[in-house]
Every structure is written in C-alpha cells, then in structure tokens.
Design a protein around this motif. Structure first.
Motif, mmCIF file in Angstrom:
data_model
loop_
_atom_site.group_PDB
_atom_site.id
_atom_site.type_symbol
_atom_site.label_atom_id
_atom_site.label_comp_id
_atom_site.label_asym_id
_atom_site.label_seq_id
_atom_site.Cartn_x
_atom_site.Cartn_y
_atom_site.Cartn_z
ATOM 1 N N SER A 25 0.871 -1.115 0.031
ATOM 2 C CA SER A 25 -0.075 -0.006 0.049
ATOM 3 C C SER A 25 0.887 1.143 0.038
ATOM 4 O O SER A 25 1.711 1.225 0.787
ATOM 5 N N PRO A 26 0.520 2.142 -1.130
ATOM 6 C CA PRO A 26 1.308 3.295 -1.151
ATOM 7 C C PRO A 26 0.992 4.257 0.066
ATOM 8 O O PRO A 26 -0.243 4.229 0.884
ATOM 9 N N ALA A 118 -4.031 5.872 -5.509
ATOM 10 C CA ALA A 118 -3.408 4.841 -6.881
ATOM 11 C C ALA A 118 -2.769 3.734 -6.213
ATOM 12 O O ALA A 118 -1.786 4.174 -5.653
ATOM 13 N N GLY A 119 -3.137 2.510 -6.431
ATOM 14 C CA GLY A 119 -2.278 1.555 -5.858
ATOM 15 C C GLY A 119 -2.553 0.749 -4.678
ATOM 16 O O GLY A 119 -2.004 -0.267 -4.358
#
Length: 138
Positions: A25-26, A118-119
């Motif tokens: 996770s970013p 995002a991501g």
C-alpha cells in the motif's frame, strides 16, 4: 431487516494511512485521508437521515488486537495481534436496518467507491444479515 456491513483492511493499510508506505500500500496523503473521511461521513449522514443507521464505527489498527482463548484448565490464554497468517481484518462496520437486501447492496456499492490513492489494495465490502430469529428450537 438488520444487516452488518463490514469494510476490510490490513495492518499495512493502517500503516499507509499514517504516511508509512508498505509493499502492499502506498502512503496516504492528507488530501487522500480527507477525501476518504468526507466520503464515509456523507454515507453516514445519508443513512442517518433515512433512518437506516443503527451504529457504525471504524476499528483501531490490527496491531491492537487481542485474542482470548482458554487453556485445558479453563484459564485465559491471551495473545496480542496481528498475526502473519491473518491478512485482512475488519476495519470498520455499519449496523443498518434496511428494507431489503437490494438496498443494503446499494449502500455497500457506495462504500466500495470510497476514494483511495492509486495502487492501494481494494477489498470487498461484506454484508451479513443479522439473525434476529433467536436460538433455534429443535
């Protein structure tokens, strides 16, 4: 009918939400968090206005989890979490009183559209009817 609507997450997600990126996770930014909280608060306000909200809470990080079992003598055995074998955990919930499964499914879809960076991993929103029938008499 009453339903428990649950959102999932992992310890890595909680870490990312406080700005610590992980392999899965970013890091979330302040605008990411603001968008998420605004989305969830709008859902809460709508559910409250429609009289469907009975309760709803976000849960603390999995690292604060405590599991209690009993040993052979009936004494408590306490283990702190999280565990490597546990990937996803319940991150929060709503207890709702909705007219139908279709309505609670609409709400779950709204929850699933929560903005995130995002991501970031995506999780299913889980719906469980509350069994209000009481104990079964055989």
């Amino acid at each position: 009918m009453k339903y428990l609507v649950m959102v999932q997450g992992s310890q890595a997600d909680y870490e990312a939400m406080v700005g610590n990126p992980t392999d899965s996770s970013p890091a979330w930014t302040k605008p990411d968090l603001k968008a998420m909280f605004e989305h969830m608060n709008a859902i809460n306000e709508e559910l409250t206005a429609k009289g469907e909200m009975l309760d709803g809470q976000g849960l603390a990080a999995p690292s604060t989890t405590r599991f209690v079992t009993v040993d052979g003598d009936g004494g408590p055995v306490v283990t702190d979490g999280p565990y490597a074998e546990t990937k996803e955990v319940i991150a929060g919930y709503w207890l709702l009183d909705c007219a139908s499964l279709e309505r609670v499914t609409e709400i779950a879809a709204q929850v699933a559209r929560c903005p995130q960076p995002a991501g970031a991993p995506e999780y299913a929103v889980v719906i469980r009817p509350v069994d209000e029938a009481g104990p079964r008499q055989d």
